[in-house]
Design a protein around this motif. Structure first.
Motif, PDB file in Angstrom:
ATOM      1  N   VAL A  67      -3.162  15.337   4.000  1.00 58.08           N
ATOM      2  CA  VAL A  67      -2.546  14.056   4.375  1.00 58.08           C
ATOM      3  C   VAL A  67      -2.472  13.220   3.111  1.00 58.08           C
ATOM      4  N   PHE A  68      -1.346  12.564   2.922  1.00 55.30           N
ATOM      5  CA  PHE A  68      -1.107  11.813   1.678  1.00 55.30           C
ATOM      6  C   PHE A  68      -0.321  10.554   2.001  1.00 55.30           C
ATOM      7  N   VAL A  69      -0.748   9.441   1.418  1.00 63.57           N
ATOM      8  CA  VAL A  69      -0.018   8.177   1.542  1.00 63.57           C
ATOM      9  C   VAL A  69       0.288   7.670   0.137  1.00 63.57           C
ATOM     10  N   LEU A  73       0.907   2.052  -0.877  1.00 59.03           N
ATOM     11  CA  LEU A  73       0.952   1.693   0.550  1.00 59.03           C
ATOM     12  C   LEU A  73      -0.343   2.038   1.282  1.00 59.03           C
ATOM     13  N   ARG A  74      -1.376   2.383   0.507  1.00 61.89           N
ATOM     14  CA  ARG A  74      -2.648   2.750   1.158  1.00 61.89           C
ATOM     15  C   ARG A  74      -3.328   1.520   1.747  1.00 61.89           C
ATOM     16  N   GLY A  75      -4.144   1.772   2.765  1.00 61.87           N
ATOM     17  CA  GLY A  75      -4.900   0.680   3.382  1.00 61.87           C
ATOM     18  C   GLY A  75      -4.068  -0.175   4.316  1.00 61.87           C
ATOM     19  N   VAL A  78      -0.995   3.497   7.394  1.00 65.32           N
ATOM     20  CA  VAL A  78      -0.027   4.606   7.402  1.00 65.32           C
ATOM     21  C   VAL A  78      -0.739   5.938   7.683  1.00 65.32           C
ATOM     22  N   GLY A  79      -1.844   6.188   6.992  1.00 65.89           N
ATOM     23  CA  GLY A  79      -2.593   7.428   7.204  1.00 65.89           C
ATOM     24  C   GLY A  79      -3.081   7.541   8.638  1.00 65.89           C
ATOM     25  N   PRO A 109     -12.047  11.409   0.778  1.00 66.90           N
ATOM     26  CA  PRO A 109     -11.419  12.113   1.892  1.00 66.90           C
ATOM     27  C   PRO A 109     -12.404  12.464   2.992  1.00 66.90           C
ATOM     28  N   ARG A 115     -14.324   9.180   9.655  1.00 67.10           N
ATOM     29  CA  ARG A 115     -13.852   7.992  10.348  1.00 67.10           C
ATOM     30  C   ARG A 115     -12.880   8.358  11.471  1.00 67.10           C
TER      31      ARG A 115
HETATM   32  C1  LIG Z   1      -6.868   9.206   2.785  1.00 64.49           C
HETATM   33  C2  LIG Z   1      -5.522   8.496   2.966  1.00 64.49           C
HETATM   34  C3  LIG Z   1      -4.520   9.463   3.587  1.00 64.49           C
HETATM   35  C4  LIG Z   1      -5.739   7.296   3.912  1.00 64.49           C
HETATM   36  O1  LIG Z   1      -4.474   6.720   4.203  1.00 64.49           O
HETATM   37  P1  LIG Z   1      -4.324   5.119   4.351  1.00 64.49           P
HETATM   38  O2  LIG Z   1      -2.954   4.855   4.855  1.00 64.49           O
HETATM   39  O3  LIG Z   1      -4.711   4.472   3.078  1.00 64.49           O
HETATM   40  O4  LIG Z   1      -5.427   4.817   5.442  1.00 64.49           O
HETATM   41  P2  LIG Z   1      -5.354   3.715   6.584  1.00 64.49           P
HETATM   42  O5  LIG Z   1      -4.769   2.454   6.034  1.00 64.49           O
HETATM   43  O6  LIG Z   1      -4.688   4.286   7.770  1.00 64.49           O
HETATM   44  O7  LIG Z   1      -6.884   3.502   6.835  1.00 64.49           O
HETATM   45  C5  LIG Z   1      -7.392   3.433   8.106  1.00 64.49           C
HETATM   46  C6  LIG Z   1      -8.819   3.038   8.010  1.00 64.49           C
HETATM   47  O8  LIG Z   1      -9.515   3.982   7.182  1.00 64.49           O
HETATM   48  C7  LIG Z   1     -10.142   3.281   6.122  1.00 64.49           C
HETATM   49  N1  LIG Z   1     -10.006   4.112   4.954  1.00 64.49           N
HETATM   50  C8  LIG Z   1      -8.911   4.291   4.188  1.00 64.49           C
HETATM   51  N2  LIG Z   1      -9.173   5.175   3.194  1.00 64.49           N
HETATM   52  C9  LIG Z   1     -10.476   5.513   3.363  1.00 64.49           C
HETATM   53  C10 LIG Z   1     -11.349   6.357   2.664  1.00 64.49           C
HETATM   54  N3  LIG Z   1     -10.955   7.031   1.582  1.00 64.49           N
HETATM   55  N4  LIG Z   1     -12.623   6.481   3.115  1.00 64.49           N
HETATM   56  C11 LIG Z   1     -13.036   5.811   4.216  1.00 64.49           C
HETATM   57  N5  LIG Z   1     -12.264   4.982   4.919  1.00 64.49           N
HETATM   58  C12 LIG Z   1     -10.994   4.850   4.486  1.00 64.49           C
HETATM   59  C13 LIG Z   1      -9.408   1.977   5.982  1.00 64.49           C
HETATM   60  O9  LIG Z   1     -10.236   0.991   5.445  1.00 64.49           O
HETATM   61  C14 LIG Z   1      -9.052   1.674   7.408  1.00 64.49           C
HETATM   62  O10 LIG Z   1     -10.138   1.119   8.087  1.00 64.49           O
HETATM   63  P3  LIG Z   1      -9.938  -0.135   9.078  1.00 64.49           P
HETATM   64  O11 LIG Z   1      -8.960   0.291  10.115  1.00 64.49           O
HETATM   65  O12 LIG Z   1     -11.316  -0.345   9.613  1.00 64.49           O
HETATM   66  O13 LIG Z   1      -9.429  -1.236   8.212  1.00 64.49           O
HETATM   67  C15 LIG Z   1      -4.971   7.952   1.612  1.00 64.49           C
HETATM   68  O14 LIG Z   1      -5.962   7.147   1.031  1.00 64.49           O
HETATM   69  C16 LIG Z   1      -4.554   9.027   0.616  1.00 64.49           C
HETATM   70  O15 LIG Z   1      -3.386   9.453   0.592  1.00 64.49           O
HETATM   71  N6  LIG Z   1      -5.512   9.488  -0.244  1.00 64.49           N
HETATM   72  C17 LIG Z   1      -5.200  10.504  -1.236  1.00 64.49           C
HETATM   73  C18 LIG Z   1      -5.047  11.871  -0.624  1.00 64.49           C
HETATM   74  C19 LIG Z   1      -6.297  12.302   0.154  1.00 64.49           C
HETATM   75  O16 LIG Z   1      -7.408  12.129  -0.303  1.00 64.49           O
HETATM   76  N7  LIG Z   1      -6.092  12.847   1.356  1.00 64.49           N
HETATM   77  C20 LIG Z   1      -7.185  13.207   2.264  1.00 64.49           C
HETATM   78  C21 LIG Z   1      -7.644  14.586   2.081  1.00 64.49           C
HETATM   79  S1  LIG Z   1      -6.485  15.788   2.664  1.00 64.49           S
END
Ligand SMILES: CC(C)(COP(=O)(O)OP(=O)(O)OC[C@H]1O[C@@H](n2cnc3c(N)ncnc32)[C@H](O)[C@@H]1OP(=O)(O)O)[C@@H](O)C(=O)NCCC(=O)NCCS
Length: 141
Positions: A67-69, A73-75, A78-79, A109, A115
């Motif tokens: 999964v990638f955002v 646009l993170r936080g 979207v994820g 991750p 979570r």
């Molecule tokens: C991991 C990832 C997909 C999260 O997407 P995002 O759109 O930033 O996440 P969201 O905005 O939907 O976050 C939802 C919740 O998770 C929390 N959250 C986001 N990233 C987090 C992390 N790395 N660790 C813990 N919590 C996290 C947010 O604070 C939010 O909490 P809330 O609803 O209480 O405010 C994104 O950070 C990303 O693309 N990371 C790089 C690729 C990666 O590591 N992928 C995962 C492994 S396959």
């Protein structure tokens, strides 16, 4: 107010963007995954904001490959929308469990998987492919 992302299956118009951001696999595999509907894409307006690539472990258990955002646009939820759409579809298809995995030294991750309700289920040494062990996660539905 910013509009929420909508999630849908990727289409051929997403190919160039997916190839540019899904760097773990070949262009041919990206194209194959678009054709086999193995990508969900989150869009804000007309622009792709993130993707979720999935497969089936044993051809039976839904497995979140990646999964990638977009970093800008993170936080913004979207994820979470991508994950919920995938989970909802798996549940509707009758899945009893979800799976995913993460490198053992990647704390962020892992925290995100936990979570979303995943629990660690074991670690494998995949040393021909990577030096760091891989932790597998499961989520019973
Ligand atoms: C991991 C990832 C997909 C999260 O997407 P995002 O759109 O930033 O996440 P969201 O905005 O939907 O976050 C939802 C919740 O998770 C929390 N959250 C986001 N990233 C987090 C992390 N790395 N660790 C813990 N919590 C996290 C947010 O604070 C939010 O909490 P809330 O609803 O209480 O405010 C994104 O950070 C990303 O693309 N990371 C790089 C690729 C990666 O590591 N992928 C995962 C492994 S396959």
């Amino acid at each position: 107010m910013e509009s929420a992302a909508r999630v849908e299956r990727a289409h051929s118009g997403d190919l160039a963007w997916l190839v540019s951001v899904d760097r773990h696999v070949s262009r041919d595999w990206v194209q194959s995954c678009v054709e086999s509907e193995a990508y969900l894409v989150a869009r804000r307006g007309d622009d792709a904001a993130g993707f979720l690539r999935h497969s089936m472990f044993w051809r039976s258990i839904p497995f979140m490959d990646l999964v990638f955002v977009d970093v800008r646009l993170r936080g913004k939820g979207v994820g979470s929308r991508l994950f919920s759409a995938w989970e909802d579809a798996a549940r509707a298809a009758g899945a009893a469990m979800l799976m995913t995995s993460s490198m053992a030294d990647e704390a962020e991750p892992q925290a995100w998987h936990r979570r979303n309700g995943f629990q660690p289920a074991g670690t494998l040494d995949l040393s021909p492919y990577q030096a760091t062990p891989e932790i597998f996660f499961v989520k019973p539905l």
